[in-house]
Write a protein that holds these residues in place. Structure first.
Motif, short mmCIF file in Angstrom:
data_model
loop_
_atom_site.label_atom_id
_atom_site.label_comp_id
_atom_site.label_asym_id
_atom_site.label_seq_id
_atom_site.Cartn_x
_atom_site.Cartn_y
_atom_site.Cartn_z
N THR A 180 0.85 -1.18 0.00
CA THR A 180 0.00 0.00 0.00
C THR A 180 0.89 1.24 0.00
O THR A 180 1.92 1.28 0.67
CB THR A 180 -0.95 0.03 1.21
OG1 THR A 180 -0.20 0.23 2.42
CG2 THR A 180 -1.73 -1.27 1.31
N GLY A 181 0.47 2.24 -0.76
CA GLY A 181 1.31 3.43 -0.91
C GLY A 181 2.58 3.13 -1.67
O GLY A 181 3.64 3.69 -1.37
N GLY A 184 7.36 3.52 -0.19
CA GLY A 184 6.62 2.55 -1.00
C GLY A 184 7.22 2.35 -2.38
O GLY A 184 7.27 1.21 -2.88
N ASP A 232 -2.42 2.59 -4.58
CA ASP A 232 -2.02 3.99 -4.37
C ASP A 232 -2.94 4.90 -5.17
O ASP A 232 -3.35 4.54 -6.27
CB ASP A 232 -0.56 4.18 -4.81
CG ASP A 232 0.09 5.39 -4.18
OD1 ASP A 232 -0.39 6.52 -4.42
OD2 ASP A 232 1.09 5.22 -3.46
N ALA A 276 1.40 2.70 3.54
CA ALA A 276 0.94 4.08 3.34
C ALA A 276 0.61 4.76 4.66
O ALA A 276 0.08 4.15 5.58
CB ALA A 276 -0.30 4.09 2.44
N TYR A 282 0.62 9.06 6.73
CA TYR A 282 0.90 10.49 6.68
C TYR A 282 1.25 10.96 8.09
O TYR A 282 0.80 10.38 9.07
CB TYR A 282 -0.31 11.26 6.15
CG TYR A 282 -0.04 12.74 5.94
CD1 TYR A 282 1.06 13.17 5.20
CD2 TYR A 282 -0.88 13.71 6.49
CE1 TYR A 282 1.32 14.52 5.01
CE2 TYR A 282 -0.63 15.06 6.30
CZ TYR A 282 0.47 15.45 5.58
OH TYR A 282 0.73 16.79 5.40
#
Length: 255
Positions: free
Chosen positions: A16-17, A23, A41, A95, A97
């Motif tokens: 993921t990401g 990634g 993504d 993924a 942030y």
């Protein structure tokens, strides 16, 4: 720099990401191992570019554009992947942030959205892909946490909390899935100099202080510094290792 793990050849690795930052490095690294890689993504254009580049390695890279914070959309995409690709042997939930806020000066919506990306999508991918891993007789799940869990930076309270949740998920899921020969581990990176970090957060002063004062090893951490750990945890070389979080931060965090 990276060893070759023969058992990763033709294994299906879902990331993921997988289009940017850590990634992207993961996608290219597993392609070099001759694995089949699937990227989830939002950045489909970048993913397709990476897939094109990896054709030279005789590696197939599948690209699925999906909003990882949209649970129903993610679930539909995972069901499609299960129809169109081989069973996932290695799941890398990566993924995430890392926003900054003074104290808790963020809205409930911002808090919940961060958990959707940094925690909930990890849960959804595990829930949807574990049954086939169990039928296949085993597999490896690797989740990206952060050394911030130990450092506990005051402007990253929400992010710290999501990464603590990831470590809790790893430990419990590893205990539950171990009898099926499924290993569940986490990698906790330090401050990795990705393009996004360099654009949004890194200043020359903060970078130099981190490298020369806070880390035990004065080394600029790039995504490549993490790849050996992910490869090891994905391969059968780590078949007796589960429920662990490996910190890769140059000796910054003190547990």
């Amino acid at each position: 720099m990276f060893p070759v793990y023969p058992d990763l050849k033709n294994k299906h690795v879902l990331i993921t990401g997988g289009s940017n930052g850590i990634g992207e490095a993961l996608t290219r690294t597993f392609a070099q191992q001759a694995s089949e890689v699937t990227i989830l993504d939002l950045d489909k254009d970048k993913g397709l570019k990476i897939a094109k580049d990896c054709e030279n390695l005789n590696c197939k890279v599948n690209v699925y554009s999906v909003d990882l914070t949209n649970t129903s959309e993610l679930t539909k995409t995972l069901n499609l992947i299960k129809q169109e690709t081989p069973i996932v042997d290695v799941l890398i939930n990566n993924a995430g942030y890392d926003p900054r806020y003074p104290l808790l000066e963020m809205s409930e919506e911002e808090w919940n959205h961060l958990f959707q990306l940094n925690v909930v999508h990890y849960f959804i991918t595990c829930r949807e892909l574990l049954p086939d891993m169990i039928k296949a007789g085993g597999g490896s799940i690797i989740m990206t946490s952060s050394h911030v869990f130990w450092i506990a930076k005051p402007d990253m309270i929400a992010y710290n909390t999501t990464k603590a949740a990831v470590i809790g998920l790893v430990r419990s899921l590893a205990t539950a899935a171990g009898k099926h020969h499924i290993r569940v581990n986490a990698v906790a990176p330090g401050w990795i100099m990705t393009e996004r970090q360099l654009e949004q957060w890194v200043t020359p002063e903060a970078k130099q202080k981190t490298i020369n004062e806070l880390q035990s090893i004065p080394l600029e951490l790039t995504p490549d510094e993490l790849m050996g750990t992910y490869l090891f945890l994905a391969s059968e070389s780590s078949r007796a290792i589960t429920r662990q979080t490996i910190v890769v931060d140059g000796g910054y965090a003190q547990s």
